[in-house]
Motif scaffolding. Structure first.
Motif, mmCIF file in Angstrom:
data_model
loop_
_atom_site.group_PDB
_atom_site.id
_atom_site.type_symbol
_atom_site.label_atom_id
_atom_site.label_comp_id
_atom_site.label_asym_id
_atom_site.label_seq_id
_atom_site.Cartn_x
_atom_site.Cartn_y
_atom_site.Cartn_z
ATOM 1 N N LEU A 176 -10.753 1.222 -8.412
ATOM 2 C CA LEU A 176 -10.038 2.449 -8.717
ATOM 3 C C LEU A 176 -9.825 3.291 -7.456
ATOM 4 O O LEU A 176 -8.748 3.849 -7.255
ATOM 5 C CB LEU A 176 -10.790 3.234 -9.794
ATOM 6 N N GLN A 177 -10.848 3.358 -6.612
ATOM 7 C CA GLN A 177 -10.716 4.105 -5.358
ATOM 8 C C GLN A 177 -9.624 3.512 -4.470
ATOM 9 O O GLN A 177 -8.881 4.241 -3.809
ATOM 10 C CB GLN A 177 -12.057 4.146 -4.600
ATOM 11 N N GLY A 178 -9.515 2.198 -4.471
ATOM 12 C CA GLY A 178 -8.474 1.527 -3.685
ATOM 13 C C GLY A 178 -7.081 1.883 -4.169
ATOM 14 O O GLY A 178 -6.164 2.097 -3.371
ATOM 15 N N ILE A 179 -6.908 1.969 -5.478
ATOM 16 C CA ILE A 179 -5.608 2.342 -6.038
ATOM 17 C C ILE A 179 -5.280 3.789 -5.689
ATOM 18 O O ILE A 179 -4.156 4.111 -5.302
ATOM 19 C CB ILE A 179 -5.604 2.133 -7.576
ATOM 20 N N ILE A 180 -6.254 4.676 -5.785
ATOM 21 C CA ILE A 180 -6.040 6.082 -5.431
ATOM 22 C C ILE A 180 -5.675 6.208 -3.964
ATOM 23 O O ILE A 180 -4.735 6.929 -3.597
ATOM 24 C CB ILE A 180 -7.285 6.931 -5.773
ATOM 25 N N GLN A 181 -6.378 5.497 -3.096
ATOM 26 C CA GLN A 181 -6.080 5.549 -1.658
ATOM 27 C C GLN A 181 -4.688 4.977 -1.367
ATOM 28 O O GLN A 181 -3.953 5.504 -0.535
ATOM 29 C CB GLN A 181 -7.139 4.795 -0.841
ATOM 30 N N ALA A 182 -4.321 3.899 -2.045
ATOM 31 C CA ALA A 182 -2.992 3.315 -1.858
ATOM 32 C C ALA A 182 -1.919 4.302 -2.279
ATOM 33 O O ALA A 182 -0.900 4.469 -1.598
ATOM 34 C CB ALA A 182 -2.859 2.016 -2.659
ATOM 35 N N TYR A 183 -2.141 5.018 -3.383
ATOM 36 C CA TYR A 183 -1.170 6.012 -3.853
ATOM 37 C C TYR A 183 -1.028 7.139 -2.840
ATOM 38 O O TYR A 183 0.076 7.587 -2.538
ATOM 39 C CB TYR A 183 -1.589 6.568 -5.221
ATOM 40 N N LYS A 184 -2.151 7.601 -2.292
ATOM 41 C CA LYS A 184 -2.110 8.663 -1.282
ATOM 42 C C LYS A 184 -1.408 8.205 -0.009
ATOM 43 O O LYS A 184 -0.877 9.009 0.736
ATOM 44 C CB LYS A 184 -3.527 9.145 -0.961
ATOM 45 N N SER A 185 -1.406 6.913 0.245
ATOM 46 C CA SER A 185 -0.735 6.363 1.426
ATOM 47 C C SER A 185 0.749 6.124 1.196
ATOM 48 O O SER A 185 1.446 5.684 2.091
ATOM 49 C CB SER A 185 -1.398 5.043 1.841
ATOM 50 N N GLY A 186 1.223 6.374 -0.012
ATOM 51 C CA GLY A 186 2.649 6.232 -0.273
ATOM 52 C C GLY A 186 3.032 4.998 -1.057
ATOM 53 O O GLY A 186 4.208 4.690 -1.199
ATOM 54 N N ILE A 187 2.063 4.290 -1.579
ATOM 55 C CA ILE A 187 2.360 3.089 -2.364
ATOM 56 C C ILE A 187 2.225 3.455 -3.836
ATOM 57 O O ILE A 187 1.195 3.958 -4.265
ATOM 58 C CB ILE A 187 1.390 1.939 -2.011
ATOM 59 N N THR A 188 3.283 3.238 -4.594
ATOM 60 C CA THR A 188 3.208 3.503 -6.025
ATOM 61 C C THR A 188 3.242 2.182 -6.760
ATOM 62 O O THR A 188 3.989 1.283 -6.405
ATOM 63 C CB THR A 188 4.378 4.384 -6.500
#
Length: 191
Positions: free
Chosen positions: A1-13
């Motif tokens: 879950l943390q990886g998905i949140i970090q990916a979203y913050k990096s601009g990946i949806t």
């Protein structure tokens, strides 16, 4: 879950099995720059690092005033063009007041077409929005309200041409200059 949140913050949806990596490519970055200096601020893109945020502040401190100067110059050129055409009509047809009224009306109608009535057709095609949604986006963008409920180029299920965001960025600049002239004209009428 943390990886998905970090990916979203990096601009990946993430949507289904697809990802949208085009948020910070050249076109996406150019569009972000335009939305920052025009103070539209859709809210869908933002810097996520301290250095990025500091750069954005400095960029906006210089970019917003420079953009205001640019918009003023574009607006003045548009106004000069209308006035020049009105003078030519007065000379050719010996119309005094009619030429000025005719040119202002023509400029208003042309601007309505290019900045508010035709772009929704492009948005309908590229974004899959209804004409009304595209018209709403056009006005909300050019008036710099920028709610962020509609933003171009964000659907990961769609493929956008490379020129799309760049052309829309230029449309925003010229459209804001035109809308500023219309608002100025309305203020003059109200005064």
């Amino acid at each position: 879950l943390q990886g998905i949140i970090q990916a979203y913050k990096s601009g990946i949806t993430l949507r289904g099995n697809t990802t949208s990596l085009g948020r910070w490519d050249y076109s996406g970055s150019f569009f972000f720059s335009i939305s920052a200096i025009t103070t539209i601020g859709y809210g869908n893109l933002s810097p996520s690092t301290v250095v990025g945020r500091i750069f954005c502040i400095v960029f906006a401190l210089f970019g917003i005033p420079l953009n205001l100067v640019l918009l003023n110059e574009i607006g003045q050129l548009m106004l000069l063009g209308v006035q020049h055409c009105a003078c030519r009509l007065e000379e050719v047809f010996h119309w005094q007041n009619k030429a000025s009224f005719l040119m202002k009306t023509c400029a208003l109608v042309t601007g309505l077409l290019f900045f508010l009535l035709l772009p929704p057709l492009l948005f309908s095609d590229k974004e899959g929005w209804s004409y009304e949604e595209g018209f709403y986006y056009s006005f909300i963008t050019l008036s710099t309200i920028g709610f962020g409920d509609y933003v171009i180029g964000m659907d990961p299920d769609r493929t956008y041409p490379s020129w799309y965001k760049n052309v829309i960025s230029l449309w925003i600049l010229f459209g804001m200059a035109w809308l500023a002239l219309v608002i100025k004209f309305c203020i003059n009428l109200l005064e």
